[in-house]
Design an enzyme around this catalytic site. Structure first.
Site, PDB file in Angstrom:
ATOM      1  N   PRO A 108       0.837  -1.215   0.000  1.00  0.00           N
ATOM      2  CA  PRO A 108       0.000   0.000   0.000  1.00  0.00           C
ATOM      3  C   PRO A 108       0.867   1.258   0.000  1.00  0.00           C
ATOM      4  O   PRO A 108       1.808   1.364   0.767  1.00  0.00           O
ATOM      5  CB  PRO A 108      -0.783  -0.098   1.316  1.00  0.00           C
ATOM      6  N   GLU A 109       0.552   2.179  -0.882  1.00  0.00           N
ATOM      7  CA  GLU A 109       1.264   3.452  -0.931  1.00  0.00           C
ATOM      8  C   GLU A 109       0.300   4.553  -0.471  1.00  0.00           C
ATOM      9  O   GLU A 109      -0.830   4.280  -0.096  1.00  0.00           O
ATOM     10  CB  GLU A 109       1.786   3.706  -2.339  1.00  0.00           C
TER      11      GLU A 109
ATOM     12  N   LYS B  19       2.479   7.241   4.908  1.00  0.00           N
ATOM     13  CA  LYS B  19       1.736   5.980   4.864  1.00  0.00           C
ATOM     14  C   LYS B  19       1.190   5.581   6.237  1.00  0.00           C
ATOM     15  O   LYS B  19       0.711   4.463   6.413  1.00  0.00           O
ATOM     16  CB  LYS B  19       2.638   4.868   4.323  1.00  0.00           C
TER      17      LYS B  19
ATOM     18  N   HIS C  42      -5.182 -14.252  11.141  1.00  0.00           N
ATOM     19  CA  HIS C  42      -4.406 -13.095  10.670  1.00  0.00           C
ATOM     20  C   HIS C  42      -5.076 -11.765  11.016  1.00  0.00           C
ATOM     21  O   HIS C  42      -4.566 -10.707  10.695  1.00  0.00           O
ATOM     22  CB  HIS C  42      -4.213 -13.164   9.160  1.00  0.00           C
TER      23      HIS C  42
ATOM     24  N   ARG D 214       1.382 -11.170   6.695  1.00  0.00           N
ATOM     25  CA  ARG D 214       2.836 -11.215   6.922  1.00  0.00           C
ATOM     26  C   ARG D 214       3.274 -10.411   8.150  1.00  0.00           C
ATOM     27  O   ARG D 214       4.437 -10.446   8.519  1.00  0.00           O
ATOM     28  CB  ARG D 214       3.560 -10.732   5.673  1.00  0.00           C
TER      29      ARG D 214
ATOM     30  N   ARG E 210      22.997  16.082  -2.834  1.00  0.00           N
ATOM     31  CA  ARG E 210      23.092  14.615  -2.776  1.00  0.00           C
ATOM     32  C   ARG E 210      23.442  14.035  -4.126  1.00  0.00           C
ATOM     33  O   ARG E 210      22.946  14.487  -5.149  1.00  0.00           O
ATOM     34  CB  ARG E 210      21.741  14.014  -2.319  1.00  0.00           C
TER      35      ARG E 210
END
Ligand SMILES: [Zn+2]
Length: 286
Positions: A2-3, A59, A108, A128, A167
């Site tokens: 998920p973003e 997020k 889960h 997970r 950078r």
């Protein structure tokens, strides 16, 4: 994974069911790395509390409680935050094979909230367990939040340019740095770089101010579009109502290695930058 758009879609839908309701029961699975706050502690702190507001930063989802505490929720790789009554092919397939309707909490489903006066329960399921739940007490801060950069939907090109100018790391890597701009993930970084015509490997200090502005504007454009279409459904993400997001059909370069560039027709190439897969058009992006 998920973003930002998926998290924002989740926020908007869950907020309607969560805000203003008093938590009457908290069920959890046993202690694990999913719980940054121990389940027994969570139960004590959440019981009887009302959610005042549901915010998002990058997020992270941040449920503001009437106790002044904040319940931080992160979906991780496979987290699913949804309401009772959700129906999804994926949920049914894994959770209740053969069932025709609804979802029943399984092993889960790490967090279940029930509310006074009934109404749909809220489930946080994660196969997970890379998702996270943490209770931050009133007046306290947490390093996870403190180190986040400005939220991607509020960022301006100048934020990126300031971080980029000194950078030498690839611009793609900088875009994924949550400490610079919070919420941009792999899909939207690739799409934004394509629209801004900048190659993902280009050293950050060689990206101009104008290009930085274009990259941030493009990232916001694709993320807003994705929010409107319900997010990108990949792997285990499901919307809180159980439906699948629609944005994945609109991707221009992400996950399209070997396919023609939608702008010039050249074959899209894939490279690995800092362990992340990146797709771009070698002709349009410089
Ligand atoms: Zn092209």
């Amino acid at each position: 994974m998920p973003e930002l758009p998926e998290v924002e879609v989740t926020r908007r839908r869950i907020a309607k069911l969560l805000v203003g309701r008093k938590i009457s029961r908290v069920l959890t699975t046993k202690p694990s790395y999913f719980f940054l706050t121990k389940p027994t502690r969570l139960q004590q702190e959440l019981l009887g509390r009302t959610v005042k507001r549901l915010d998002r930063h990058g997020k992270y989802l941040l449920a503001r409680l009437d106790s002044g505490a904040t319940l931080l929720l992160h979906l991780g790789m496979t987290g699913q935050l949804f309401a009772e009554g959700a129906t999804s092919v994926r949920l049914l397939r894994v959770a209740e094979r053969g069932a025709k309707t609804g979802f029943s909490p399984d092993q889960h489903t790490h967090l279940q909230l029930e509310f006074e006066g009934g109404g749909p329960r809220i489930f946080f399921r994660d196969v997970r367990k890379f998702g996270k739940v943490l209770l931050v007490h009133a007046g306290k801060s947490d390093a996870r939040l403190d180190k986040l950069g400005i939220d991607a939907l509020k960022a301006e090109g100048e934020h990126l340019h300031e971080a980029a100018r000194a950078r030498k790391i690839p611009i793609k890597t900088l875009l994924l740095d949550q400490g610079v701009i919070a919420g941009i993930g792999n899909i939207y970084a690739d799409e934004a770089l394509f629209l801004a015509r900048v190659r993902p490997e280009r050293p950050a200090n060689r990206v101009t101010r104008e290009e930085s502005i274009a990259i941030v504007a493009a990232a916001q454009q694709v993320m807003r579009r994705s929010i409107r279409t319900g997010g990108s459904s990949i792997s285990d993400y499901v919307n809180p109502d159980g439906s699948d997001g629609g944005y994945q059909k609109e991707r221009r370069v992400y996950g399209r290695e070997g396919e023609p560039c939608p702008s010039c027709g050249a074959a899209i190439v894939r490279v690995v930058i800092a362990t992340r897969s990146s797709c771009y058009c070698p002709s349009c992006q410089r």
